[in-house]
Design a protein around this motif. Structure first.
Motif, PDB file in Angstrom:
ATOM      1  N   ALA A 173       0.862  -1.181   0.000  1.00 17.32           N
ATOM      2  CA  ALA A 173       0.000   0.000   0.000  1.00 17.32           C
ATOM      3  C   ALA A 173       0.888   1.217   0.000  1.00 17.32           C
ATOM      4  CB  ALA A 173      -0.925  -0.002   1.216  1.00 17.32           C
ATOM      5  N   HIS A 174       0.393   2.293  -0.611  1.00 15.23           N
ATOM      6  CA  HIS A 174       1.225   3.490  -0.709  1.00 15.23           C
ATOM      7  C   HIS A 174       1.459   4.129   0.649  1.00 15.23           C
ATOM      8  CE1 HIS A 174       1.532   7.984  -1.224  1.00 15.23           C
ATOM      9  NE2 HIS A 174       2.685   7.523  -1.654  1.00 15.23           N
ATOM     10  N   ALA A 175       0.439   4.711   1.237  1.00 19.48           N
ATOM     11  CA  ALA A 175       0.540   5.391   2.531  1.00 19.48           C
ATOM     12  C   ALA A 175      -0.874   5.567   3.081  1.00 19.48           C
ATOM     13  CB  ALA A 175       1.220   6.751   2.378  1.00 19.48           C
ATOM     14  N   LEU A 201       2.091  -6.695   5.345  1.00 17.38           N
ATOM     15  CA  LEU A 201       1.898  -5.379   4.735  1.00 17.38           C
ATOM     16  C   LEU A 201       3.216  -4.633   4.609  1.00 17.38           C
ATOM     17  CD1 LEU A 201      -0.218  -3.160   3.842  1.00 17.38           C
ATOM     18  CD2 LEU A 201      -0.033  -2.307   6.204  1.00 17.38           C
ATOM     19  N   HIS A 202       3.425  -3.988   3.451  1.00 19.06           N
ATOM     20  CA  HIS A 202       4.563  -3.099   3.223  1.00 19.06           C
ATOM     21  C   HIS A 202       3.983  -1.745   2.818  1.00 19.06           C
ATOM     22  CE1 HIS A 202       8.698  -2.477   0.999  1.00 19.06           C
ATOM     23  NE2 HIS A 202       8.412  -1.502   1.846  1.00 19.06           N
ATOM     24  N   ILE A 203       4.202  -0.724   3.668  1.00 15.83           N
ATOM     25  CA  ILE A 203       3.548   0.571   3.458  1.00 15.83           C
ATOM     26  C   ILE A 203       4.430   1.699   3.968  1.00 15.83           C
ATOM     27  CG2 ILE A 203       2.362   0.433   5.702  1.00 15.83           C
ATOM     28  CD1 ILE A 203      -0.052   1.827   4.403  1.00 15.83           C
ATOM     29  N   HIS A 204       4.344   2.869   3.301  1.00 15.26           N
ATOM     30  CA  HIS A 204       4.937   4.084   3.853  1.00 15.26           C
ATOM     31  C   HIS A 204       4.013   4.611   4.957  1.00 15.26           C
ATOM     32  CE1 HIS A 204       6.206   4.301  -0.511  1.00 15.26           C
ATOM     33  NE2 HIS A 204       7.374   4.470   0.067  1.00 15.26           N
ATOM     34  N   ALA A 205       4.592   5.188   5.987  1.00 13.85           N
ATOM     35  CA  ALA A 205       3.779   5.844   7.015  1.00 13.85           C
ATOM     36  C   ALA A 205       4.603   6.928   7.688  1.00 13.85           C
ATOM     37  CB  ALA A 205       3.285   4.837   8.054  1.00 13.85           C
ATOM     38  N   ALA A 206       3.993   8.099   7.845  1.00 14.02           N
ATOM     39  CA  ALA A 206       4.636   9.229   8.531  1.00 14.02           C
ATOM     40  C   ALA A 206       5.975   9.592   7.911  1.00 14.02           C
ATOM     41  CB  ALA A 206       4.791   8.930  10.021  1.00 14.02           C
TER      42      ALA A 206
END
Length: 441
Positions: A199-201, A224-229
């Motif tokens: 997921a993107h962010a 899950l592999h996601i950008h966050a903050a």
């Protein structure tokens, strides 16, 4: 059977040096480590290491191979004074311009350059909104051609097409995971590439998308592999629209577990960090990317149980990335020393172990034969206690001599086993066409 004779085994965690040791490789695993192994295996092929450093494979834990043809980009990019405008003016135009040809060459060239800089594995995070279905297989083809181990996923988002785009992204993640499962059962190809659910962010995935991601994780058994903050905007958006911290929101959809990979995390709350630690997930720190995007510094790296290092698309030179991560930490007033960042670099092997179900990260019997081999003549004593100092202040990718992945020499004596120049020539052609498509958007 292959024996690497007279090697200097260099372990990262715990740090240790063993000189004059032989390493026997059988198939994709290390069969034995010791002295005089040729007498035990008289029929084995022998490669003399002459004291070269043989270390566990180096892992880049967050990358964007779709960005491989952006170097020196000559498209019309509007001024981008902040992170969000950089996304909109550059990266979200570039990913929309990708097609099958440009993605293949982007992924293949990135794979080759990763190997050349000493990586045995790269964990990728992909986006190509106008070429979603089949895109992850295209990337996998590049990994397999180069012989690189790794993982990839599609960054599910609603930023271009709302619910329809969310569904397409989730479907691609599921289809790719099922392809991996099918080929593993059939034994059609080497098991070098695994899947995350991407997921993107949080700010570009609505709750409906999080529900889809939850079902995809349950169905495939992946994480899950996601950008966050990455930027404070992500946090502000979540507080304004959902009234929740970022990972707390993801946790309510059962998206945080021991396979979760959170990229960046500069502005995660104490509650977010506590949740990630409780679930035994990973934070991936991307020092050079954060500096380049001027998004700030993560002062709380020491609060996480599991930290790994990535580049966020700025190449795959992890020995350089480790140096930048340490130097930036010191510049920001941090108290950690090179041993902490050596551990962060090594931790990528723990990620691989959880996702491939095999042993990575040590030069020992039974571990995967993923090895980085370096020429390095230390000007000072070279022992376990000062290995992190040599990594931070000396040893670099210019020392990489050979790389073994899954028991196969994919780069030996600074040469690939096939001619790479025609591939780079095709990549340059594909880049020109992609840049032209960007300007037409």
């Amino acid at each position: 059977m292959l024996i690497l004779k007279n090697a200097t085994i260099t372990e990262f965690e715990p740090a240790g040096i063993r000189e004059g040791v032989d390493i026997a490789i059988e198939g994709d695993k290390i069969a034995a480590v010791g002295n005089g192994l040729h007498s035990r295996y008289p029929g084995a092929e022998v490669k003399e290491m002459n004291g070269k450093l043989v270390m566990p494979g180096i892992v880049c834990s967050h990358n964007h191979f779709y960005s491989g043809l952006s170097r020196g980009i000559m498209a019309n990019i509007a001024p981008s004074p902040d992170f969000i405008s950089t996304l909109k003016n550059l990266w979200w135009r570039l990913d929309r311009a990708l097609d099958e040809e440009s993605l293949y060459y982007s992924g293949l060239i990135c794979s080759l350059e990763a190997i050349k800089s000493g990586c045995t594995s790269v964990i990728d995070h992909h986006a190509s909104p106008n070429y979603i279905a089949g895109s992850l297989k295209t990337l996998r083809d590049g990994f397999l051609k180069a012989g690189l181990r790794g993982m990839t996923c599609y960054e599910t988002t609603d930023r271009n097409g709302g619910l329809k785009e969310l569904e397409a992204g989730v479907e691609e993640n599921i289809a790719f995971a099922e392809l991996i499962d099918s080929e593993r059962k059939s034994g059609k190809s080497r098991y070098l590439v695994e899947a995350h659910i991407g997921a993107h962010a949080p700010f570009t995935v609505a709750d409906e998308g999080l529900k889809m991601l939850r079902e995809a994780i349950k169905k495939t058994g992946r994480g899950l592999h996601i950008h966050a903050a990455e930027d404070s905007y992500d946090v502000s958006f979540s507080h304004d629209k959902y009234g929740k911290d970022l990972l707390i929101r993801l946790g309510e959809f059962d998206l945080i577990d021991e396979k979760t990979l959170i990229a960046h995390g500069l502005y995660l709350s104490s509650a977010d960090i506590e949740l990630l630690n409780k679930k035994d997930g990973f934070l991936v720190h991307n020092a050079r990317s954060n500096m380049n995007n001027h998004v700030g510094y993560n002062h709380r790296l020491g609060d996480y149980n599991n930290v790994v290092l990535g580049t966020d698309g700025i190449g795959s030179d992890m020995l350089e990335e480790m140096k930048f991560a340490f130097f930036k930490h010191r510049d920001a007033g941090g108290a950690m020393w090179p041993d902490s960042f050596t551990r962060f670099l090594w931790n990528g092997n723990r990620l691989l172990a959880r996702n491939f179900g095999k042993q990575f990260g040590r030069v020992e019997t039974g571990y995967q034969a993923d090895l980085t081999i370096c020429d390095y003549t230390p000007p000072t004593p070279f022992v376990g206690d000062n290995l992190p100092g040599h990594l931070a202040f000396g040893l670099g990718s210019n020392s990489v001599n050979s790389v073994m992945v899954d028991g196969v020499m994919v780069y030996e004596n600074r040469q690939f086993p096939f001619d790479i120049e025609p591939l780079f020539a095709e990549a340059r052609k594909a880049a020109k066409k992609m840049w032209a498509r960007m300007d037409a958007l």
